[in-house]
Scaffold this motif. Structure first.
Motif, PDB file in Angstrom:
ATOM      1  N   ARG A   1       0.832  -1.203   0.000  1.00  0.00           N
ATOM      2  CA  ARG A   1       0.000   0.000   0.000  1.00  0.00           C
ATOM      3  C   ARG A   1       0.868   1.254   0.000  1.00  0.00           C
ATOM      4  NH1 ARG A   1      -5.402   0.046   1.182  1.00  0.00           N
ATOM      5  NH2 ARG A   1      -5.078   2.236   0.639  1.00  0.00           N
ATOM      6  N   LEU A   2       1.976   1.232   0.729  1.00  0.00           N
ATOM      7  CA  LEU A   2       2.879   2.378   0.726  1.00  0.00           C
ATOM      8  C   LEU A   2       3.493   2.591  -0.656  1.00  0.00           C
ATOM      9  CD1 LEU A   2       4.677   1.953   4.167  1.00  0.00           C
ATOM     10  CD2 LEU A   2       2.879   3.576   3.576  1.00  0.00           C
ATOM     11  N   PHE A   3       3.836   1.493  -1.330  1.00  0.00           N
ATOM     12  CA  PHE A   3       4.368   1.613  -2.690  1.00  0.00           C
ATOM     13  C   PHE A   3       3.302   2.173  -3.628  1.00  0.00           C
ATOM     14  CE2 PHE A   3       4.863  -0.274  -6.938  1.00  0.00           C
ATOM     15  CZ  PHE A   3       6.098   0.262  -7.286  1.00  0.00           C
ATOM     16  N   THR A   4       2.077   1.683  -3.503  1.00  0.00           N
ATOM     17  CA  THR A   4       0.982   2.205  -4.325  1.00  0.00           C
ATOM     18  C   THR A   4       0.745   3.681  -4.041  1.00  0.00           C
ATOM     19  OG1 THR A   4      -0.060   0.024  -4.276  1.00  0.00           O
ATOM     20  CG2 THR A   4      -1.425   1.873  -4.963  1.00  0.00           C
ATOM     21  N   MET A   5       0.848   4.072  -2.763  1.00  0.00           N
ATOM     22  CA  MET A   5       0.673   5.473  -2.400  1.00  0.00           C
ATOM     23  C   MET A   5       1.743   6.339  -3.041  1.00  0.00           C
ATOM     24  SD  MET A   5       0.325   7.109   1.430  1.00  0.00           S
ATOM     25  CE  MET A   5       1.988   6.637   1.905  1.00  0.00           C
ATOM     26  N   ALA A   6       2.989   5.855  -3.060  1.00  0.00           N
ATOM     27  CA  ALA A   6       4.064   6.615  -3.691  1.00  0.00           C
ATOM     28  C   ALA A   6       3.821   6.783  -5.188  1.00  0.00           C
ATOM     29  CB  ALA A   6       5.405   5.919  -3.438  1.00  0.00           C
ATOM     30  N   VAL A   7       3.345   5.717  -5.848  1.00  0.00           N
ATOM     31  CA  VAL A   7       3.058   5.805  -7.288  1.00  0.00           C
ATOM     32  C   VAL A   7       1.931   6.793  -7.550  1.00  0.00           C
ATOM     33  CG1 VAL A   7       2.250   4.503  -9.289  1.00  0.00           C
ATOM     34  CG2 VAL A   7       3.901   3.477  -7.733  1.00  0.00           C
ATOM     35  N   MET A   8       0.888   6.770  -6.716  1.00  0.00           N
ATOM     36  CA  MET A   8      -0.236   7.692  -6.899  1.00  0.00           C
ATOM     37  C   MET A   8       0.203   9.139  -6.687  1.00  0.00           C
ATOM     38  SD  MET A   8      -3.310   5.554  -5.037  1.00  0.00           S
ATOM     39  CE  MET A   8      -4.508   6.841  -5.363  1.00  0.00           C
ATOM     40  N   LEU A   9       1.052   9.379  -5.686  1.00  0.00           N
ATOM     41  CA  LEU A   9       1.553  10.731  -5.463  1.00  0.00           C
ATOM     42  C   LEU A   9       2.402  11.208  -6.638  1.00  0.00           C
ATOM     43  CD1 LEU A   9       2.536  10.584  -1.674  1.00  0.00           C
ATOM     44  CD2 LEU A   9       0.636  11.843  -2.690  1.00  0.00           C
ATOM     45  N   PHE A  10       3.195  10.306  -7.201  1.00  0.00           N
ATOM     46  CA  PHE A  10       4.015  10.652  -8.364  1.00  0.00           C
ATOM     47  C   PHE A  10       3.132  11.051  -9.543  1.00  0.00           C
ATOM     48  CE2 PHE A  10       5.883   9.307 -12.399  1.00  0.00           C
ATOM     49  CZ  PHE A  10       7.051  10.059 -12.414  1.00  0.00           C
ATOM     50  N   MET A  11       2.115  10.254  -9.829  1.00  0.00           N
ATOM     51  CA  MET A  11       1.218  10.553 -10.949  1.00  0.00           C
ATOM     52  C   MET A  11       0.417  11.826 -10.697  1.00  0.00           C
ATOM     53  SD  MET A  11       1.980   8.243 -13.060  1.00  0.00           S
ATOM     54  CE  MET A  11       0.704   8.582 -14.270  1.00  0.00           C
ATOM     55  N   LEU A  12       0.022  12.041  -9.444  1.00  0.00           N
ATOM     56  CA  LEU A  12      -0.723  13.252  -9.105  1.00  0.00           C
ATOM     57  C   LEU A  12       0.125  14.498  -9.335  1.00  0.00           C
ATOM     58  CD1 LEU A  12      -3.229  14.631  -7.877  1.00  0.00           C
ATOM     59  CD2 LEU A  12      -2.195  14.279  -5.626  1.00  0.00           C
ATOM     60  N   GLY A  13       1.375  14.459  -8.884  1.00  0.00           N
ATOM     61  CA  GLY A  13       2.259  15.603  -9.090  1.00  0.00           C
ATOM     62  C   GLY A  13       2.486  15.894 -10.561  1.00  0.00           C
ATOM     63  N   LEU A  14       2.659  14.852 -11.357  1.00  0.00           N
ATOM     64  CA  LEU A  14       2.845  15.041 -12.799  1.00  0.00           C
ATOM     65  C   LEU A  14       1.602  15.661 -13.432  1.00  0.00           C
ATOM     66  CD1 LEU A  14       4.798  14.530 -15.154  1.00  0.00           C
ATOM     67  CD2 LEU A  14       3.726  12.303 -15.455  1.00  0.00           C
TER      68      LEU A  14
END
Length: 361
Positions: free
Chosen positions: A33-46
């Motif tokens: 879940r933490l890895f998924t959260m990091a990916v979602m934050l990355f996509m959100l910032g982009l």
């Protein structure tokens, strides 16, 4: 020697992962879940960088317009030069605005990984300093709202589930539905008008003096100032939560195990609180992350209307000024809190309900 198939190589490489998942399913679930959260934050910032790129103009154009139409206007006999095209291009290059948005994003991300959130393009102050001055206010306001909504939703939901079908229960259910459907911004405006007309409460939600000046007086003044904003957040959130807890309690009270407990002569209040009430925690814990997300998103309008110095108002001002560093840091931090709340709700759900075991079939 037989050549190893590509699929077999992948299985060999993933074998330690599967072994770890079998031995520690909850830990592996949390890490996933933490890895998924990091990916979602990355996509959100982009996505935020891309949307800001689509907005007309940029921060340099705004600075030029402020020089032309701002308070320091050109006066007769005053030697004031407006930025020419070369100065504009140099300024954009200095701020990195001449590069594609994804290059700007990766530069920002590399700074964040080193612990540097950058500086505000308007005030030139460190973004970390601006956020630190507003984080506590927003978190305190939303946590107070969450605690009040949780407490009264459970108390009223459990109580009125025992009065199902009565006129009082129907009236409370009707008003809960009205509060759930009532527009939040309209409620804030009405409360603001109430404060302005009656004078019973301040029209702003924060005391006009700092905490260090008089801590005790500041505490009472803060409660007085923040009462109406808290009331608006409370009324906006209790409707749906109360209806959910009441419906869950009624569903549990109709289960066969409740009939069995009553047949054994166990008291009604013991059945309510020791058995049925515990099973209402699961849907609330699952929905609490969405409730927290709704509070943070709703606090943006609340902080603007009541002039509350929180992160929502800071982000609103940053968007108007197209301060990309401040906007992105605000959005990423609030998104991080919301996603972290979802992860914590899943973990608490596994700890509360022994039937849930992540990773086990």
């Amino acid at each position: 020697m037989k050549k190893q198939e590509p699929g077999g190589i992948v299985l060999i490489l993933l074998r330690p992962f599967f072994l770890f998942k079998q031995k520690a399913p909850l830990v592996s679930y949390i890490l996933g879940r933490l890895f998924t959260m990091a990916v979602m934050l990355f996509m959100l910032g982009l996505a935020v960088f891309g949307l800001m790129e689509l907005a007309p103009g940029d921060i340099v154009d705004r600075i030029m317009l402020q020089q032309i139409f701002g308070e320091n206007q050109i006066r007769p006999g005053q030697n004031q030069q407006i930025m020419d095209l070369e100065q504009l291009a140099a300024r954009r290059a200095e701020l990195g605005l001449d590069q594609p948005f994804y290059i700007q994003y990766f530069h920002w991300l590399s700074r964040v990984l080193r612990g540097d959130l950058g500086t505000s393009l308007i005030s030139r102050a460190p973004v970390s300093f601006l956020l630190a001055s507003r984080i506590f206010n927003s978190v305190l306001l939303n946590l107070l709202s969450l605690v009040l909504i949780t407490f009264f939703s459970f108390v009223l939901g459990v109580y009125f589930s025992t009065k199902a079908g009565t006129k009082t229960d129907l009236a409370v259910t009707f008003f809960a539905l009205v509060l759930h459907a009532f527009p939040g911004i309209l409620m804030l405006i009405l409360l603001q008008l109430f404060a302005s007309v009656t004078g019973l409460f301040p029209v702003t939600a924060y005391p006009p003096f700092p905490f260090a000046e008089a801590p005790v007086r500041f505490t009472f003044s803060y409660l007085h100032h923040v009462f109406l904003p808290l009331l608006a957040a409370f009324l906006g959130g209790i409707g749906g939560t109360l209806r959910m807890i009441r419906a869950t309690m009624l569903d549990q009270l109709g289960q066969p195990y409740i009939t069995s407990l009553r047949a054994r002569g166990i008291g009604e209040w013991r059945i309510y609180f020791n058995h049925a009430f515990r099973n209402t925690l699961n849907p609330y814990i699952t929905g609490s992350a969405n409730l927290l997300a709704g509070l943070f998103s709703g606090s943006l309008i609340l902080e603007i209307i009541f002039a509350y110095p929180g992160m929502g108002r800071l982000m609103y001002e940053a968007v108007l000024q197209e301060d990309i560093n401040l906007v992105l840091s605000n959005i990423m931090f609030v998104s991080f809190l919301v996603l972290l709340g979802m992860v914590l709700s899943d973990i608490i759900l596994a700890l509360v309900d022994p039937r849930i075991r992540y990773g086990k079939g």
